[in-house]
Design a protein around this motif. Structure first.
Motif, PDB file in Angstrom:
ATOM      1  N   SER A   1      53.075 -24.092  16.579  1.00 33.13           N
ATOM      2  CA  SER A   1      52.064 -24.051  16.826  1.00 33.13           C
ATOM      3  C   SER A   1      51.384 -24.836  17.479  1.00 33.13           C
ATOM      4  N   THR A   2      49.919 -24.822  17.707  1.00 34.38           N
ATOM      5  CA  THR A   2      49.111 -25.249  17.725  1.00 34.38           C
ATOM      6  C   THR A   2      49.176 -26.624  17.885  1.00 34.38           C
ATOM      7  N   THR A   3      49.452 -27.581  16.995  1.00 35.34           N
ATOM      8  CA  THR A   3      49.364 -28.908  16.440  1.00 35.34           C
ATOM      9  C   THR A   3      51.421 -29.433  17.165  1.00 35.34           C
ATOM     10  N   VAL A   4      51.881 -28.814  16.865  1.00 35.07           N
ATOM     11  CA  VAL A   4      52.888 -29.247  17.777  1.00 35.07           C
ATOM     12  C   VAL A   4      53.007 -29.098  19.135  1.00 35.07           C
ATOM     13  N   LEU A   5      52.618 -28.052  19.891  1.00 37.06           N
ATOM     14  CA  LEU A   5      52.544 -27.855  20.703  1.00 37.06           C
ATOM     15  C   LEU A   5      51.617 -28.884  21.428  1.00 37.06           C
TER      16      LEU A   5
ATOM     17  N   ASP B   1      37.493 -37.074  22.951  1.00 32.15           N
ATOM     18  CA  ASP B   1      36.267 -37.229  21.949  1.00 32.15           C
ATOM     19  C   ASP B   1      36.067 -37.021  20.767  1.00 32.15           C
ATOM     20  N   ARG B   2      35.042 -38.036  20.196  1.00 32.98           N
ATOM     21  CA  ARG B   2      35.622 -38.278  18.287  1.00 32.98           C
ATOM     22  C   ARG B   2      34.676 -37.091  17.746  1.00 32.98           C
ATOM     23  N   ASP B   3      34.325 -35.751  18.677  1.00 34.75           N
ATOM     24  CA  ASP B   3      33.679 -34.311  17.991  1.00 34.75           C
ATOM     25  C   ASP B   3      35.447 -32.776  18.533  1.00 34.75           C
ATOM     26  N   ASN B   4      35.817 -33.809  19.274  1.00 29.00           N
ATOM     27  CA  ASN B   4      37.360 -33.129  19.462  1.00 29.00           C
ATOM     28  C   ASN B   4      37.756 -32.123  17.784  1.00 29.00           C
ATOM     29  N   PHE B   5      38.656 -31.459  18.270  1.00 26.52           N
ATOM     30  CA  PHE B   5      39.205 -30.665  16.544  1.00 26.52           C
ATOM     31  C   PHE B   5      39.753 -31.319  16.118  1.00 26.52           C
ATOM     32  N   PRO B   6      39.888 -31.413  14.979  1.00 27.02           N
ATOM     33  CA  PRO B   6      40.923 -32.763  14.036  1.00 27.02           C
ATOM     34  C   PRO B   6      42.204 -33.069  14.412  1.00 27.02           C
ATOM     35  N   THR B   7      42.774 -31.263  14.832  1.00 25.68           N
ATOM     36  CA  THR B   7      44.027 -31.636  14.810  1.00 25.68           C
ATOM     37  C   THR B   7      43.929 -32.752  15.834  1.00 25.68           C
ATOM     38  N   ASP B   8      43.521 -32.054  17.678  1.00 23.85           N
ATOM     39  CA  ASP B   8      44.027 -33.165  18.573  1.00 23.85           C
ATOM     40  C   ASP B   8      43.721 -35.065  18.107  1.00 23.85           C
ATOM     41  N   ARG B   9      42.595 -34.592  17.589  1.00 31.45           N
ATOM     42  CA  ARG B   9      42.660 -35.853  17.151  1.00 31.45           C
ATOM     43  C   ARG B   9      43.803 -36.562  16.531  1.00 31.45           C
ATOM     44  N   TYR B  10      43.560 -36.120  15.522  1.00 26.22           N
ATOM     45  CA  TYR B  10      45.132 -36.539  15.138  1.00 26.22           C
ATOM     46  C   TYR B  10      46.276 -36.995  14.937  1.00 26.22           C
ATOM     47  N   VAL B  11      47.024 -35.395  15.475  1.00 31.31           N
ATOM     48  CA  VAL B  11      47.762 -35.541  16.311  1.00 31.31           C
ATOM     49  C   VAL B  11      47.571 -36.740  18.092  1.00 31.31           C
ATOM     50  N   ALA B  12      46.333 -37.553  18.532  1.00 30.68           N
ATOM     51  CA  ALA B  12      46.494 -37.749  19.558  1.00 30.68           C
ATOM     52  C   ALA B  12      46.491 -39.950  18.701  1.00 30.68           C
ATOM     53  N   ASP B  13      45.921 -39.642  17.709  1.00 34.69           N
ATOM     54  CA  ASP B  13      46.431 -40.774  16.764  1.00 34.69           C
ATOM     55  C   ASP B  13      48.011 -41.196  16.392  1.00 34.69           C
ATOM     56  N   GLY B  14      48.406 -39.824  15.767  1.00 34.10           N
ATOM     57  CA  GLY B  14      50.069 -40.740  15.852  1.00 34.10           C
ATOM     58  C   GLY B  14      50.375 -40.253  17.243  1.00 34.10           C
ATOM     59  N   VAL B  15      50.413 -40.311  18.209  1.00 32.97           N
ATOM     60  CA  VAL B  15      51.136 -40.813  19.903  1.00 32.97           C
ATOM     61  C   VAL B  15      50.697 -41.925  19.687  1.00 32.97           C
ATOM     62  N   ALA B  16      50.070 -41.744  19.344  1.00 34.28           N
ATOM     63  CA  ALA B  16      48.955 -43.888  20.335  1.00 34.28           C
ATOM     64  C   ALA B  16      50.065 -44.557  19.130  1.00 34.28           C
TER      65      ALA B  16
ATOM     66  N   VAL C   1      36.255 -25.204  24.624  1.00 31.11           N
ATOM     67  CA  VAL C   1      34.978 -25.088  24.242  1.00 31.11           C
ATOM     68  C   VAL C   1      35.220 -26.419  23.078  1.00 31.11           C
ATOM     69  N   ALA C   2      34.246 -26.244  22.772  1.00 31.45           N
ATOM     70  CA  ALA C   2      34.128 -27.081  21.487  1.00 31.45           C
ATOM     71  C   ALA C   2      34.122 -26.583  20.384  1.00 31.45           C
ATOM     72  N   TYR C   3      34.904 -26.938  19.340  1.00 28.61           N
ATOM     73  CA  TYR C   3      35.138 -26.182  18.300  1.00 28.61           C
ATOM     74  C   TYR C   3      33.645 -25.461  17.631  1.00 28.61           C
ATOM     75  N   ARG C   4      32.951 -27.125  17.889  1.00 33.31           N
ATOM     76  CA  ARG C   4      31.573 -26.844  16.601  1.00 33.31           C
ATOM     77  C   ARG C   4      30.173 -26.568  17.234  1.00 33.31           C
ATOM     78  N   SER C   5      30.590 -26.794  18.913  1.00 33.74           N
ATOM     79  CA  SER C   5      28.820 -26.314  19.114  1.00 33.74           C
ATOM     80  C   SER C   5      29.583 -25.190  20.277  1.00 33.74           C
ATOM     81  N   ALA C   6      29.915 -25.180  20.233  1.00 34.32           N
ATOM     82  CA  ALA C   6      30.489 -24.060  21.887  1.00 34.32           C
ATOM     83  C   ALA C   6      30.906 -24.322  23.247  1.00 34.32           C
ATOM     84  N   TRP C   7      29.858 -25.858  23.186  1.00 41.33           N
ATOM     85  CA  TRP C   7      30.030 -26.505  24.627  1.00 41.33           C
ATOM     86  C   TRP C   7      31.147 -25.756  25.765  1.00 41.33           C
TER      87      TRP C   7
END
Length: 397
Positions: free
Chosen positions: A91-95, A116-131, A170-176
């Motif tokens: 899955s995306t999360t595992v990769l 960044d604080r508005d990155n997709f939740p999975t990205d932030r959660y995984v980064a927190d776990g790895v840290a 591409v930002a999941y919320r704004s499409a930036w």
């Protein structure tokens, strides 16, 4: 005045998707793409022939190499990536976990992961776990939720302690739409690696990973690549990193000789070492059909249609929904394939729209997200959808 769909050179491709003949308005293609009609035939044939007749022989005949074969197709058709750098599995999360954990190990002595604080939740959660796992610190970028990370913001936080920068294309919320070449160059200037999440761009926005000197990237395949619910994700690793890369989930399919069944693990050469368990063969079937279609049309033509659809949605919103706020970039060169409109009642609006067979997406706070899949969404569909939004807002007002 001619109908927009009559002038659209890609309009005929809509008929290749299941359900487009119905009156349902589907504006959530950036969450789950419609299936292709060809996929129904492919799945049936697979069950009766490849699986039903060949059985276990299928592994030797094609399935074993399928993660690399399909990965190379994603790289060639969508990512601007040479062969041998992209593989499908998990899955995306595992990769994301595998890629983050492997990346920080390539920068020993550095103590920070930037996200960044508005990155997709999975990205932030995984980064927190790895840290936490690696004794690192998260360095946060505060961004405008109607936009995304800018070069100035990234330059202000990276430095000699930065091991990895985690960004969404591409930002999941704004499409930036992030400036991938510039942001990658800034991170590299600080000696850091960059991991790009391509989930909201692959299949909709052309990407040039090799030309941008990208390090790692991960993306899902059930949005604009129409792989179906739970379709496996892919990971890209720059070939320059392959020899030193050590991913944390050592499994038999990522070993140098999976069928040796030896007492110790030795990683496969190249990007295949990012695999762990048995590849999701059935999960890659629908993906192959959509890759073939994007290859037939051309990713640049897909992007042109995507821009036209989002511009159509923005213009209609200005006309029909002046009481909403555009929460996506107005400039097409900074916008991906979806558009977000803000209004305090959008949660209630979305629930009522779904009851009416008009299917957009909702994202807090008050965001109606319109995911416009270029090859299956029509201009008329967008018009009918936004007209329905107006009707529901009036009924709730």
């Amino acid at each position: 005045m001619p109908d927009r769909d009559d002038l659209d050179p890609l309009a005929g491709y809509r008929d290749r998707f299941v359900g487009t003949e119905s009156p349902l308005v589907y504006l959530d293609g950036n969450s789950l793409g419609r299936p292709l009609r060809a996929t129904a035939d492919r799945l049936s044939t697979f069950v009766t022939t490849e699986w039903g007749e060949r059985l276990i022989r299928g592994w030797d005949e094609s399935w074993f190499r399928l993660p690399e074969v399909v990965g190379d197709e994603i790289g060639r058709v969508c990512l601007g990536a040479a062969a041998g750098q992209t593989v499908v599995g998990d899955s995306t999360t595992v990769l994301l976990y595998k890629a983050m954990r492997a990346a920080v190990a390539l920068r020993p002595g550095r103590t920070e992961i930037v996200v960044d604080r508005d990155n997709f939740p999975t990205d932030r959660y995984v980064a927190d776990g790895v840290a936490r796992e690696c004794g690192l610190t998260l360095r946060w970028i505060d961004v405008d939720t109607s936009a995304g990370v800018t070069p100035d913001q990234l330059a202000a936080v990276v430095g000699e302690q930065t091991a990895l920068v985690v960004l969404s294309h591409v930002a999941y919320r704004s499409a930036w739409l992030a400036d991938m070449p510039t942001l990658t160059e800034i991170a590299h200037g600080a000696g850091a690696l960059v991991l790009w999440d391509l989930s909201h761009s692959v299949g909709s926005v052309p990407t040039a990973l090799d030309a941008c000197d990208a390090d790692l990237a991960v993306g899902c395949t059930y949005k604009y690549l129409n792989g179906g619910p739970g379709a496996p994700a892919f990971v890209y690793v720059d070939e320059a990193l392959h020899d030193d890369l050590a991913q944390p989930v050592q499994g038999w399919m990522g070993a140098a000789d999976p069928f040796l069944m030896g007492p110790t693990y030795a990683p496969a050469a190249g990007v295949r070492r990012m695999l762990s368990g048995t590849p999701p063969v059935v999960g890659m079937l629908a993906l192959q059909d959509m890759l073939a279609l994007v290859d037939e049309v051309g990713i640049d033509a897909v992007r042109t249609k995507s821009v036209a659809l989002t511009e159509h949605a923005i213009a209609l919103a200005a006309e029909l929904l002046p009481d909403t706020t555009l929460a996506s970039p107005r400039e097409s060169e900074r916008r991906g394939g979806h558009v977000t409109l803000h209004h305090p009642l959008m949660r209630e609006v979305t629930a009522e729209l779904w009851r009416r067979d008009v299917v957009p997406d909702y994202r807090d706070p008050g965001g109606l997200r319109l995911g416009l899949s270029p090859l299956s969404t029509s201009f008329d569909e967008v018009t009918r959808g936004l007209t329905a939004v107006r009707e529901v807002l009036d009924s709730l007002g």
